[in-house]
Scaffold this motif. Sequence first.
Motif, mmCIF file in Angstrom:
data_model
loop_
_atom_site.group_PDB
_atom_site.id
_atom_site.type_symbol
_atom_site.label_atom_id
_atom_site.label_comp_id
_atom_site.label_asym_id
_atom_site.label_seq_id
_atom_site.Cartn_x
_atom_site.Cartn_y
_atom_site.Cartn_z
ATOM 1 N N SER A 121 1.642 0.473 -10.180
ATOM 2 C CA SER A 121 2.789 -0.259 -10.723
ATOM 3 C C SER A 121 3.011 0.140 -12.172
ATOM 4 O O SER A 121 2.063 0.218 -12.952
ATOM 5 C CB SER A 121 2.538 -1.770 -10.633
ATOM 6 N N GLU A 122 4.262 0.393 -12.502
ATOM 7 C CA GLU A 122 4.595 0.773 -13.864
ATOM 8 C C GLU A 122 5.402 -0.342 -14.516
ATOM 9 O O GLU A 122 6.239 -0.982 -13.878
ATOM 10 C CB GLU A 122 5.403 2.077 -13.870
ATOM 11 N N ASP A 123 5.133 -0.554 -15.785
ATOM 12 C CA ASP A 123 5.870 -1.577 -16.516
ATOM 13 C C ASP A 123 7.309 -1.121 -16.735
ATOM 14 O O ASP A 123 7.569 0.049 -17.036
ATOM 15 C CB ASP A 123 5.219 -1.839 -17.876
ATOM 16 N N ALA A 130 10.441 -3.089 -21.656
ATOM 17 C CA ALA A 130 10.343 -4.521 -21.943
ATOM 18 C C ALA A 130 9.623 -4.746 -23.256
ATOM 19 O O ALA A 130 9.056 -3.830 -23.851
ATOM 20 C CB ALA A 130 9.599 -5.220 -20.801
ATOM 21 N N GLU A 164 6.544 -7.064 -24.718
ATOM 22 C CA GLU A 164 5.443 -7.926 -24.299
ATOM 23 C C GLU A 164 5.373 -9.135 -25.229
ATOM 24 O O GLU A 164 5.315 -9.005 -26.452
ATOM 25 C CB GLU A 164 4.115 -7.173 -24.311
ATOM 26 N N ARG A 174 -0.166 -11.336 -18.619
ATOM 27 C CA ARG A 174 0.850 -10.812 -19.535
ATOM 28 C C ARG A 174 2.212 -11.385 -19.170
ATOM 29 O O ARG A 174 2.481 -11.686 -18.005
ATOM 30 C CB ARG A 174 0.921 -9.285 -19.473
ATOM 31 N N LEU A 205 6.177 -10.089 -19.766
ATOM 32 C CA LEU A 205 7.068 -9.028 -20.239
ATOM 33 C C LEU A 205 8.500 -9.553 -20.240
ATOM 34 O O LEU A 205 8.977 -10.077 -19.225
ATOM 35 C CB LEU A 205 6.968 -7.797 -19.332
ATOM 36 N N THR A 220 12.323 -8.642 -20.254
ATOM 37 C CA THR A 220 13.124 -7.488 -19.840
ATOM 38 C C THR A 220 14.613 -7.755 -20.091
ATOM 39 O O THR A 220 15.013 -8.884 -20.383
ATOM 40 C CB THR A 220 12.910 -7.206 -18.344
ATOM 41 N N ARG A 255 3.842 -9.790 -10.328
ATOM 42 C CA ARG A 255 3.080 -8.787 -9.594
ATOM 43 C C ARG A 255 1.603 -8.997 -9.893
ATOM 44 O O ARG A 255 1.233 -9.550 -10.937
ATOM 45 C CB ARG A 255 3.520 -7.371 -9.933
ATOM 46 N N ASP A 313 -1.913 -6.684 -9.733
ATOM 47 C CA ASP A 313 -2.504 -5.370 -9.505
ATOM 48 C C ASP A 313 -3.838 -5.562 -8.797
ATOM 49 O O ASP A 313 -4.925 -5.375 -9.358
ATOM 50 C CB ASP A 313 -2.680 -4.634 -10.837
ATOM 51 N N THR A 363 1.014 -10.105 -13.818
ATOM 52 C CA THR A 363 2.056 -9.893 -14.826
ATOM 53 C C THR A 363 3.302 -10.668 -14.427
ATOM 54 O O THR A 363 3.733 -10.604 -13.269
ATOM 55 C CB THR A 363 2.400 -8.404 -14.965
ATOM 56 N N THR A 378 7.277 -10.898 -15.299
ATOM 57 C CA THR A 378 8.412 -10.302 -16.004
ATOM 58 C C THR A 378 9.544 -11.312 -15.997
ATOM 59 O O THR A 378 9.880 -11.891 -14.955
ATOM 60 C CB THR A 378 8.878 -8.983 -15.357
#
Length: 544
Positions: A71-73, A76, A78, A105, A107, A109, A117, A119, A131, A133
């Motif tokens: 998974s990529e951020d 955004a 933080e 975290r 994020l 956006t 999500r 991980d 995380t 978002t």
Amino acid sequence: MGATLRALRALVLLSGFYLISLVLLAALIGIDVALFDLGAHGFAAVKIGIVSVLLAVPVVRGMFMLRTPRSEDPAAVEAGEADEPRLWALVRELADESGTRAPARILLTPDVNASVREDARLLGLRPGPRTLTLGVPLLTGLSEAQLRSVLAHEYGHFTAGDTRLSAIVVRGRAQIGRVVEQFHATADGKVSDERERQERTAAKRIAKGKKAREVDTRHTGALYRGMAWLYTQYAKLYLRASLSTARGQEFAADLAAARIAGRDATASALREIPVLTAAHGFYLESYATLGLPARTLPPLGQFFGGFGQLLTARAAELDKLRAGLPTEPESRYDSHPPIAERVRRIEALPADGRGTAGDGPAPALLTDPARTLRALEEAVLTAEAQGFRRTADWPELLNIAMAEGMTSAQTPLHRALTAYNGRPATLADLLDAIDEGRLWRVAERLPLSEEAAAAKGRAFREFARPALGDSLRTMVLAEFSARSLLSWEFSWSRPAAVRLPGAATTAGASPEDVFQAAVDAALADRPDTAPLRALLPPMAAQPA
């Protein structure tokens, strides 16, 4: 369906991919063995063996793509707990009420969306860092009660194990997609090579004075496309099955949100999201990116920050949208059920006495909203865009953008007049053409419908008049703009209005009315350009 059953279903769907791959590999090996046993030798046997190996490569690659795509951020900002203590306090409070772990975290956006999500490791069997978002435009448009509902909905995915199981589902989609992509890429390469070969052959035949055959690649790569088709059919089954589960998860998460944040807050948040999505798309197109052709941006922090002003100014218009619900048809490939169905289910729940009266705006949870908006611009805008000039305010941005648009405007009438005269068109040329009775011959060069092109006389003029009016209006405004005699009235609640020169006024009529009357007079059956020429600077009325 419980988390255990969903996990079992996800594993069965994933195993189906491996089963198909093993069956195909076995078939390819079986064909080669059968040919060898039948005594097939020579070039044909070698060619069949090579084709079998080539077909097997993407299958084997897909089977051994063991690692789930990382998974990529997104682009955004933080939000650290030290920077945003009130937001984090709400996030942790709702995690406790939901009976789940808070995210590690947050994020922020630029989207009208919220998501979570996890991980997870070992295909979701072991939990991992979480995380959250959260879109700043979503925050901008929601109340705190609505935001509580949105967050409670996302936590519903945590408590149901949806985020951990997503690792299995994502892996299956990625593996099937990779195999299909490789087969199509190979087939496309075969088609390209075959086309090049046939074109070389055709060129040689033409050089010898012979007739060249038509290039035909219809059957090239058919075997690879057939393999891709097989995996594509399973991919459709996989998606329908996994996404139907996802839709059930959304309904369950909505119920969790209603339980924690209240029925009314959850229903109002669901109604608000499509309204904010439509409003934000309109804002980006009509306001935030208005100056990009002129390499100009709104004031610092206002690229995303102006959205709140638009929501306030168009509150009555947005209330009408909230009263209805989107009626988009349901697709088997949607991961979310239709909003209308979700709202109906929530509003059908018994009243729980928890309203939203007196609730504060969600942006108040941010310590320094202006700082966040500036940081979001730095995170999202490209380096080139960040180098664009910044205006002092929105009216300045509008005037710069409209001046740029007027300078580069090339209407159909511009092009028709240029083609008629054989030189670049000017407004003075157009007015002269009107006075000399040549306008309708110029109009014949406009892009016309079949009906308009076939019309004659008055009927043709009626067909062409609207397009001529729009183009003439633009050409006159461009003339005003070029001489710095034109400005625009900025508004958050209505389209930009042009401010015409002070000379264009008469008693009891607005400048806009006078201007439109002058345009209409120039395009009448008995044209009169005098009113229009009177509005123009003397130099502009002279032929170029």
